[in-house]
Design a protein around this motif. Structure first.
Motif, short mmCIF file in Angstrom:
data_model
loop_
_atom_site.label_atom_id
_atom_site.label_comp_id
_atom_site.label_asym_id
_atom_site.label_seq_id
_atom_site.Cartn_x
_atom_site.Cartn_y
_atom_site.Cartn_z
N SER A 1 0.83 -1.21 0.00
CA SER A 1 0.00 0.00 0.00
C SER A 1 0.86 1.25 0.00
CB SER A 1 -0.91 0.00 1.23
OG SER A 1 -1.62 1.20 1.33
N HIS A 2 1.93 1.24 0.79
CA HIS A 2 2.84 2.39 0.85
C HIS A 2 3.57 2.59 -0.47
CE1 HIS A 2 3.16 2.94 5.49
NE2 HIS A 2 1.94 2.70 5.09
N ARG A 3 3.96 1.46 -1.11
CA ARG A 3 4.61 1.57 -2.42
C ARG A 3 3.67 2.20 -3.44
NH1 ARG A 3 7.06 -3.39 -1.00
NH2 ARG A 3 5.33 -4.57 -1.84
N GLU A 4 2.42 1.75 -3.45
CA GLU A 4 1.44 2.30 -4.38
C GLU A 4 1.24 3.80 -4.13
OE1 GLU A 4 -0.04 1.00 -7.09
OE2 GLU A 4 1.30 -0.69 -6.71
N SER A 5 1.14 4.18 -2.86
CA SER A 5 1.00 5.60 -2.51
C SER A 5 2.21 6.40 -2.95
CB SER A 5 0.81 5.77 -1.00
OG SER A 5 -0.40 5.21 -0.58
N PHE A 6 3.39 5.84 -2.75
CA PHE A 6 4.63 6.52 -3.14
C PHE A 6 4.62 6.81 -4.64
CE2 PHE A 6 8.89 6.01 -5.00
CZ PHE A 6 9.50 7.13 -4.46
N PHE A 7 4.31 5.80 -5.44
CA PHE A 7 4.30 6.01 -6.89
C PHE A 7 3.22 7.00 -7.30
CE2 PHE A 7 6.79 2.07 -6.90
CZ PHE A 7 7.81 2.46 -7.74
N ALA A 8 2.04 6.87 -6.72
CA ALA A 8 0.93 7.77 -7.08
C ALA A 8 1.20 9.21 -6.66
CB ALA A 8 -0.37 7.27 -6.45
N GLU A 9 1.80 9.40 -5.49
CA GLU A 9 1.99 10.74 -4.96
C GLU A 9 3.30 11.40 -5.38
OE1 GLU A 9 1.53 10.42 -0.72
OE2 GLU A 9 -0.46 9.52 -0.92
N MET A 10 4.32 10.60 -5.67
CA MET A 10 5.64 11.17 -5.95
C MET A 10 6.11 10.93 -7.39
SD MET A 10 6.31 12.46 -2.98
CE MET A 10 8.03 12.80 -2.94
N VAL A 11 6.13 9.70 -7.80
CA VAL A 11 6.74 9.36 -9.09
C VAL A 11 5.85 9.79 -10.25
CG1 VAL A 11 7.63 7.49 -10.53
CG2 VAL A 11 8.03 7.47 -8.05
N ASP A 12 4.57 9.48 -10.19
CA ASP A 12 3.68 9.85 -11.29
C ASP A 12 3.68 11.35 -11.57
OD1 ASP A 12 3.20 7.14 -11.33
OD2 ASP A 12 1.12 7.27 -10.65
N PRO A 13 3.55 12.20 -10.54
CA PRO A 13 3.62 13.65 -10.80
C PRO A 13 4.99 14.10 -11.32
CG PRO A 13 2.59 13.26 -8.68
CD PRO A 13 3.13 11.95 -9.16
N MET A 14 6.07 13.45 -10.85
CA MET A 14 7.41 13.80 -11.32
C MET A 14 7.53 13.49 -12.81
SD MET A 14 11.15 12.35 -10.13
CE MET A 14 10.63 10.67 -10.41
N VAL A 15 7.03 12.34 -13.23
CA VAL A 15 7.09 11.96 -14.65
C VAL A 15 6.24 12.92 -15.48
CG1 VAL A 15 6.46 10.17 -16.32
CG2 VAL A 15 7.66 9.55 -14.21
N ALA A 16 5.07 13.27 -14.99
CA ALA A 16 4.20 14.21 -15.70
C ALA A 16 4.88 15.56 -15.85
CB ALA A 16 2.86 14.36 -14.97
N ARG A 17 5.52 16.04 -14.79
CA ARG A 17 6.23 17.32 -14.82
C ARG A 17 7.42 17.25 -15.78
NH1 ARG A 17 5.93 22.67 -14.31
NH2 ARG A 17 7.73 23.55 -13.26
N ALA A 18 8.14 16.15 -15.77
CA ALA A 18 9.27 15.98 -16.69
C ALA A 18 8.79 16.05 -18.14
CB ALA A 18 9.97 14.65 -16.42
N LYS A 19 7.65 15.47 -18.42
CA LYS A 19 7.11 15.50 -19.79
C LYS A 19 6.75 16.93 -20.19
CE LYS A 19 5.49 10.76 -20.14
NZ LYS A 19 4.34 9.88 -20.36
N VAL A 20 6.13 17.67 -19.26
CA VAL A 20 5.77 19.07 -19.55
C VAL A 20 7.02 19.89 -19.84
CG1 VAL A 20 4.88 21.19 -18.48
CG2 VAL A 20 3.60 19.05 -18.26
N LEU A 21 8.08 19.63 -19.08
CA LEU A 21 9.34 20.36 -19.25
C LEU A 21 10.21 19.77 -20.37
CD1 LEU A 21 10.25 20.87 -15.49
CD2 LEU A 21 9.30 22.56 -17.08
N GLU A 22 9.72 18.73 -20.99
CA GLU A 22 10.43 18.03 -22.07
C GLU A 22 11.78 17.50 -21.61
OE1 GLU A 22 10.45 20.54 -25.56
OE2 GLU A 22 8.26 20.53 -25.68
N VAL A 23 11.81 17.02 -20.38
CA VAL A 23 13.00 16.35 -19.84
C VAL A 23 12.83 14.87 -20.17
CG1 VAL A 23 14.27 15.74 -17.75
CG2 VAL A 23 13.21 18.01 -17.95
N PRO A 24 13.78 14.29 -20.90
CA PRO A 24 13.67 12.87 -21.23
C PRO A 24 13.60 12.00 -19.97
CG PRO A 24 15.46 13.90 -22.46
CD PRO A 24 15.00 14.89 -21.44
N ILE A 25 12.72 11.03 -20.00
CA ILE A 25 12.57 10.14 -18.85
C ILE A 25 13.89 9.43 -18.55
CG2 ILE A 25 11.33 8.12 -17.94
CD1 ILE A 25 9.71 10.78 -18.13
N ALA A 26 14.65 9.13 -19.61
CA ALA A 26 15.96 8.49 -19.40
C ALA A 26 16.87 9.37 -18.54
CB ALA A 26 16.62 8.19 -20.75
#
Length: 81
Positions: free
Chosen positions: A41-66
């Motif tokens: 449950s904590h892992r799922e929360s971590f990805f939903a609250e931290m990683v997913d928004p970070m990836v979305a922000r990186a895409k907006v800023l055109e920062v390659p996920i790599a």
């Protein structure tokens, strides 16, 4: 020992303490399952609250996920030294 307790064998002797057994048989398995469920449950929360928004922000800023992954690995390597 009465016949009923004798028929139960070792289990009856183990739980014959006046205050009962120290733990219910199999309770450690239940605790282990509960701990793993909590971690999941904590892992799922971590990805939903931290990683997913970070990836979305990186895409907006055109920062390659790599590049994001490379930075995470760099930080992880820094923790190991």
């Amino acid at each position: 020992m009465d016949q009923a307790r004798a028929a139960l064998g070792f289990a009856a002797r183990r739980s014959a303490h006046p205050r009962g057994p120290r733990h219910a048989p199999g309770s450690s398995l239940f605790v282990s399952d509960a701990q793993e469920a909590l971690r999941a449950s904590h892992r799922e929360s971590f990805f939903a609250e931290m990683v997913d928004p970070m990836v979305a922000r990186a895409k907006v800023l055109e920062v390659p996920i790599a590049q994001v992954v490379a930075r995470i690995r760099q930080l992880d390597e820094g923790d190991r030294t």
